[in-house]
Design an enzyme around this catalytic site. Structure first.
Site, PDB file in Angstrom:
ATOM      1  NE  ARG A 182       9.861  -1.716  -4.336  1.00 24.21           N
ATOM      2  CZ  ARG A 182      10.404  -1.615  -3.140  1.00 24.21           C
ATOM      3  NH1 ARG A 182      11.417  -0.793  -2.940  1.00 24.21           N
ATOM      4  NH2 ARG A 182       9.946  -2.331  -2.144  1.00 24.21           N
ATOM      5  CB  VAL A 183       6.796   3.900  -5.084  1.00 27.06           C
ATOM      6  CG1 VAL A 183       6.792   4.757  -3.828  1.00 27.06           C
ATOM      7  CG2 VAL A 183       6.876   4.765  -6.331  1.00 27.06           C
ATOM      8  N   GLY A 184       8.707   2.107  -2.872  1.00 27.53           N
ATOM      9  CA  GLY A 184       8.624   1.285  -1.663  1.00 27.53           C
ATOM     10  C   GLY A 184       7.917   2.006  -0.527  1.00 27.53           C
ATOM     11  CG  ASP A 185       8.294   0.329   3.356  1.00 25.10           C
ATOM     12  OD1 ASP A 185       9.172   0.047   2.512  1.00 25.10           O
ATOM     13  OD2 ASP A 185       8.481   0.237   4.578  1.00 25.10           O
TER      14      ASP A 185
ATOM     15  N   GLY B 266       9.021  -3.727   1.263  1.00 26.50           N
ATOM     16  CA  GLY B 266       8.149  -2.565   1.302  1.00 26.50           C
ATOM     17  C   GLY B 266       6.717  -2.809   0.896  1.00 26.50           C
TER      18      GLY B 266
ATOM     19  CB  THR C 195      15.865   0.699   4.727  1.00 29.02           C
ATOM     20  OG1 THR C 195      15.560   0.282   3.414  1.00 29.02           O
ATOM     21  CG2 THR C 195      14.974   1.822   5.158  1.00 29.02           C
TER      22      THR C 195
ATOM     23  N   GLY D  67      11.976  -3.396   5.724  1.00 27.67           N
ATOM     24  CA  GLY D  67      11.588  -4.751   5.307  1.00 27.67           C
ATOM     25  C   GLY D  67      11.063  -4.705   3.885  1.00 27.67           C
TER      26      GLY D  67
END
Ligand code: ASP
Length: 324
Positions: A219-222, A244, A191, A242
């Site tokens: 999926r949705v990450g931070d 998420g 990232t 990191g």
């Protein structure tokens, strides 16, 4: 005073093993970003918001980082990307989730921020919004690189489960480093993000990612979540990297802002935050800058690609030591 700080992701466990053959290209990219965008920020040609957008665009264009071209590949063998951006002065924010056609996801998030409403858009509608607003459309073939296809195959062969919130077996793309010895095995990647302070005292933060290798569709990450992967107010700007799920569960970026507000000790606030994130499986790191011009780049992994630019002086690093 104008300062730009960037990261290219954190990853790996165990001791720092030194640079890989691909690292010089990553270092070069970070230096170019810091030099080019930092000097424009310093001269006042651009403000903090444009600085973090341009910096992240350049990092998205480097195929060796996990954002834009060269993003990691999901379980269903497609690339989907998340990005978010925030301006501290008025807490304006923009985010896009699971886009698959944009060369620069962060620019689409910037356009959302500028328009003021809504704050978050997802999937196909977000792609179409970006394209309609001038963000370059690219194909999945253009986004995919040999390196990522190799990592994806390695992930598939190893039958690891990615993207899990289960601390014991969640797998970041970074974690493939050093697990299996292949030509891809010790490549740190990740990232990307940027935080900036401009000469008017403005703060901004931006983060962009392909997520995690083998992540499940949807999926949705931070990175897409304001307050988790990205935060800026008039005191601090933060960009995280990191696993998420742990950063979401701790509202990590916003939590650092709150901790800093109460303690004014930036390094200690960040350490305490990372100590809260880590037990949830959230190994990683962050970059943060304050309105006083203090900045930090802590991480709890083997490495974090990172660098800073201040008054024409540039520092970059991967493992523990920083280079000039
Ligand atoms: N935080 C990103 C995500 O969970 C991954 C990373 O930082 O490498 O999607």
């Amino acid at each position: 005073m104008a300062i730009l700080v960037i990261h290219g992701g954190a990853g790996g466990d165990g001791p720092w093993l030194g640079k890989t053959p691909l690292d010089p290209a990553r270092i070069d990219c970070m230096k170019q970003v810091l030099q080019q965008v930092g000097s424009k920020l310093e001269s006042g040609e651009i403000d903090c918001l444009e600085a973090v957008t341009l910096a992240v665009e350049m990092l998205e264009d480097e195929p060796l980082f996990n954002a834009g071209q060269g993003s990691v590949i999901g379980e269903d063998s497609t690339i989907t990307m998340d990005a978010s951006i925030m301006r501290g002065s008025d807490k304006a924010a923009g985010a896009i989730i699971n886009v698959s056609k944009l060369r620069h996801p962060i620019r689409a998030a910037n356009v959302i921020l500028q328009q003021g409403w809504p704050v978050i858009m997802n999937s196909n509608a977000a792609d179409e919004f970006g394209i309609a607003n001038g963000v370059e459309e690219v194909s999945q073939d253009w986004l995919k690189t040999e390196l990522r296809l190799g990592q994806w195959q390695q992930w598939k062969n190893s039958k690891d489960r990615p993207g899990s919130t289960d601390e014991d077996d969640s797998v970041l793309d970074h974690d493939l480093e050093g697990r299996v010895v292949t030509e891809f095995s010790d490549e740190g990647m990740g990232t990307v993000g940027a935080v900036a302070l401009d000469s008017n005292g403005g703060l901004a933060a931006a983060t962009s990612t392909g997520g995690m290798t083998g992540k499940p569709a949807g999926r949705v990450g931070d990175t897409a979540i304001i307050g988790a992967g990205t935060w800026a107010d008039n005191k601090i700007a933060v960009s995280c990297t990191g696993v998420g799920e742990a950063y979401i569960r701790t509202c990590a970026a916003h939590s650092l802002a709150t901790r800093y507000q109460f303690s004014s000790d930036l390094a200690q606030s960040a350490t305490r935050l990372l100590d809260e994130v880590a037990p949830l499986g959230g190994r990683g790191g962050l970059i943060a800058i304050t309105s006083d011009g203090e900045f930090i780049m802590p991480f709890q992994t083997r490495l974090m690609y990172r660098g800073s630019w201040k008054n024409g002086s540039l520092e970059v690093g991967i493992g523990p030591p920083l280079e000039q």
